[in-house]
Design a protein around this motif. Sequence first.
Motif, PDB file in Angstrom:
ATOM      1  N   GLY A 142       0.788  -1.223   0.000  1.00 12.79           N
ATOM      2  CA  GLY A 142       0.000   0.000   0.000  1.00 12.79           C
ATOM      3  C   GLY A 142       0.817   1.268   0.000  1.00 12.79           C
ATOM      4  N   GLU A 143       2.131   1.113  -0.083  1.00 14.59           N
ATOM      5  CA  GLU A 143       2.979   2.302  -0.046  1.00 14.59           C
ATOM      6  C   GLU A 143       3.209   2.826  -1.450  1.00 14.59           C
ATOM      7  OE1 GLU A 143       6.696   1.605   1.862  1.00 14.59           O
ATOM      8  OE2 GLU A 143       7.359   3.685   1.701  1.00 14.59           O
ATOM      9  N   GLU A 144       3.127   4.124  -1.604  1.00 15.66           N
ATOM     10  CA  GLU A 144       3.242   4.722  -2.925  1.00 15.66           C
ATOM     11  C   GLU A 144       4.671   4.997  -3.344  1.00 15.66           C
ATOM     12  OE1 GLU A 144      -0.989   4.966  -3.531  1.00 15.66           O
ATOM     13  OE2 GLU A 144       0.707   5.225  -4.876  1.00 15.66           O
ATOM     14  N   THR A 145       5.584   5.018  -2.389  1.00 17.32           N
ATOM     15  CA  THR A 145       6.954   5.392  -2.704  1.00 17.32           C
ATOM     16  C   THR A 145       7.785   4.161  -3.001  1.00 17.32           C
ATOM     17  OG1 THR A 145       6.776   7.309  -1.246  1.00 17.32           O
ATOM     18  CG2 THR A 145       8.990   6.623  -1.883  1.00 17.32           C
ATOM     19  N   GLN A 146       8.556   4.219  -4.084  1.00 19.88           N
ATOM     20  CA  GLN A 146       9.443   3.132  -4.455  1.00 19.88           C
ATOM     21  C   GLN A 146      10.884   3.538  -4.168  1.00 19.88           C
ATOM     22  OE1 GLN A 146       8.708   1.716  -8.448  1.00 19.88           O
ATOM     23  NE2 GLN A 146       6.508   1.572  -8.106  1.00 19.88           N
ATOM     24  N   TYR A 147      11.655   2.572  -3.674  1.00 26.88           N
ATOM     25  CA  TYR A 147      13.054   2.801  -3.322  1.00 26.88           C
ATOM     26  C   TYR A 147      13.921   1.951  -4.241  1.00 26.88           C
ATOM     27  CZ  TYR A 147      10.933   4.972   0.718  1.00 26.88           C
ATOM     28  OH  TYR A 147      10.180   5.781   1.530  1.00 26.88           O
ATOM     29  N   PHE A 148      14.885   2.596  -4.851  1.00 28.18           N
ATOM     30  CA  PHE A 148      15.648   1.966  -5.914  1.00 28.18           C
ATOM     31  C   PHE A 148      16.981   1.383  -5.445  1.00 28.18           C
ATOM     32  CE2 PHE A 148      13.396   2.836  -9.852  1.00 28.18           C
ATOM     33  CZ  PHE A 148      12.448   3.745  -9.427  1.00 28.18           C
ATOM     34  N   SER A 169       0.089   6.551 -10.752  1.00 28.51           N
ATOM     35  CA  SER A 169      -1.326   6.506 -10.473  1.00 28.51           C
ATOM     36  C   SER A 169      -1.706   5.086 -10.106  1.00 28.51           C
ATOM     37  CB  SER A 169      -2.126   6.937 -11.707  1.00 28.51           C
ATOM     38  OG  SER A 169      -3.486   6.622 -11.535  1.00 28.51           O
ATOM     39  N   MET A 170      -2.608   4.945  -9.166  1.00 28.24           N
ATOM     40  CA  MET A 170      -3.044   3.610  -8.762  1.00 28.24           C
ATOM     41  C   MET A 170      -4.281   3.168  -9.533  1.00 28.24           C
ATOM     42  SD  MET A 170      -1.018   2.176  -6.684  1.00 28.24           S
ATOM     43  CE  MET A 170      -1.943   0.931  -5.798  1.00 28.24           C
ATOM     44  N   ASN A 171      -4.730   3.982 -10.499  1.00 25.71           N
ATOM     45  CA  ASN A 171      -5.954   3.647 -11.219  1.00 25.71           C
ATOM     46  C   ASN A 171      -5.846   2.343 -11.995  1.00 25.71           C
ATOM     47  OD1 ASN A 171      -6.944   5.961 -10.198  1.00 25.71           O
ATOM     48  ND2 ASN A 171      -7.084   7.065 -12.129  1.00 25.71           N
ATOM     49  N   THR A 172      -4.618   1.944 -12.315  1.00 29.03           N
ATOM     50  CA  THR A 172      -4.434   0.706 -13.071  1.00 29.03           C
ATOM     51  C   THR A 172      -4.432  -0.509 -12.151  1.00 29.03           C
ATOM     52  OG1 THR A 172      -2.051   1.089 -12.912  1.00 29.03           O
ATOM     53  CG2 THR A 172      -3.138   1.772 -14.944  1.00 29.03           C
ATOM     54  N   GLY A 173      -4.521  -0.302 -10.855  1.00 28.63           N
ATOM     55  CA  GLY A 173      -4.518  -1.398  -9.900  1.00 28.63           C
ATOM     56  C   GLY A 173      -3.144  -1.734  -9.383  1.00 28.63           C
ATOM     57  N   PHE A 174      -2.145  -1.125  -9.939  1.00 20.67           N
ATOM     58  CA  PHE A 174      -0.791  -1.310  -9.433  1.00 20.67           C
ATOM     59  C   PHE A 174      -0.069   0.018  -9.627  1.00 20.67           C
ATOM     60  CE2 PHE A 174       1.401  -1.357 -13.533  1.00 20.67           C
ATOM     61  CZ  PHE A 174       0.385  -1.703 -14.399  1.00 20.67           C
ATOM     62  N   GLN A 175       1.010   0.180  -8.913  1.00 18.80           N
ATOM     63  CA  GLN A 175       1.709   1.446  -9.014  1.00 18.80           C
ATOM     64  C   GLN A 175       2.891   1.321  -9.954  1.00 18.80           C
ATOM     65  OE1 GLN A 175       4.670   2.578  -6.473  1.00 18.80           O
ATOM     66  NE2 GLN A 175       4.181   4.734  -6.359  1.00 18.80           N
ATOM     67  N   LYS A 176       2.906   2.102 -11.020  1.00 18.86           N
ATOM     68  CA  LYS A 176       4.091   2.184 -11.842  1.00 18.86           C
ATOM     69  C   LYS A 176       4.476   3.654 -11.938  1.00 18.86           C
ATOM     70  CE  LYS A 176       2.439   2.923 -16.560  1.00 18.86           C
ATOM     71  NZ  LYS A 176       2.406   2.426 -17.951  1.00 18.86           N
ATOM     72  N   LEU A 177       5.766   3.874 -11.938  1.00 23.99           N
ATOM     73  CA  LEU A 177       6.282   5.221 -12.091  1.00 23.99           C
ATOM     74  C   LEU A 177       6.551   5.494 -13.567  1.00 23.99           C
ATOM     75  CD1 LEU A 177       8.811   5.299  -9.120  1.00 23.99           C
ATOM     76  CD2 LEU A 177       6.727   6.667  -9.313  1.00 23.99           C
ATOM     77  N   VAL A 178       6.083   6.641 -14.042  1.00 30.30           N
ATOM     78  CA  VAL A 178       6.405   7.093 -15.385  1.00 30.30           C
ATOM     79  C   VAL A 178       7.363   8.267 -15.225  1.00 30.30           C
ATOM     80  CG1 VAL A 178       5.521   8.078 -17.521  1.00 30.30           C
ATOM     81  CG2 VAL A 178       4.187   6.343 -16.294  1.00 30.30           C
TER      82      VAL A 178
END
Lengths: 112, 115
Positions: free
Chosen positions: A97-103, B95-104
Motif C-alpha cells: 500500500g505504499e506509494e513510494t518506491q526505493y531503488f 497513479s493507482m488507477n491501473t490497480g498497481f503502481q508504476k512510475l512514469v
Amino acid sequence: ETGVTQSPTHLIKTRGQQVTLRCSSQSGHNTVSWYQQALGQGPQFIFQYYREEENGRGNFPPRFSGLQFPNYSSELNVNALELDDSALYLCASSGQGEETQYFGPGTRLLVL
Amino acid sequence: AQSVSQHNHHVILSEAASLELGCNYSYGGTVNLFWYVQYPGQHLQLLLKYFSGDPLVKGIKGFEAEFIKSKFSFNLRKPSVQWSDTAEYFCAVSSMNTGFQKLVFGTGTRLLVSP
C-alpha cells in the motif's frame, strides 16, 4: 542507501543469449518493480511483482519475464538478447500500500 | 497514457544561483508526483514527493517543489545551489488507477554546478 541490492553490478552478453538479474528488496517490502534505463533516458517500467505474482506490466515483450520468491527477492530474465537491451536495469521495492518506491543501484547490461 | 515532460535537458549554474527545473505531466486522474535525483555513480534517490494536501512540498537538501494542478506541473526549486547538487534529476508520476503502481519518468535534467 535504500537497502535494495542488485546483482551483478555489470554484465556483458552477446546477442541471442539469456540473462538473469537479481534483486533483494528492502526489509519489510513485499512489492518489487523493474525498470529499464537506456542511455540518456528516464527509467521505463517493465513489470511489478506482489506476493510472488506479476500484477502489472509495461510495454515490454514476453521475452522479458520475472519471478518473485517467498522472501520477496526477485529475478528479471531476458531471453534472446538484442543489442537494444543494453541498458541499466533498476529494481525498486515498496511496502504494501505504499506509494513510494526505493531503488537499488542497478545492473548495467551490455549486449554485443 | 501517462507522460512526463522535462523541458531542460542540461542546465549549468554557478554556485549560489537559484534553480528551477520544469516538469509537466499528462494525465487526467489523480496522480502522485515525485522528484528523484541520481548523483554521479550513485543510485536513484527520492528527493521529495507529493500525494495530497499542501501543494508546496519540501524535500531533502533544501529542495522544494510546487504542484500546480491547473498547469499539470510539478516544478523543482532550490534558492541557492551547491557544487554537490551536480546530478541528474528525474520527475516521475504514478497513479493507482491501473490497480498497481508504476512510475512514469521524464527523460531527466542534467545539472552541472560550477564552483
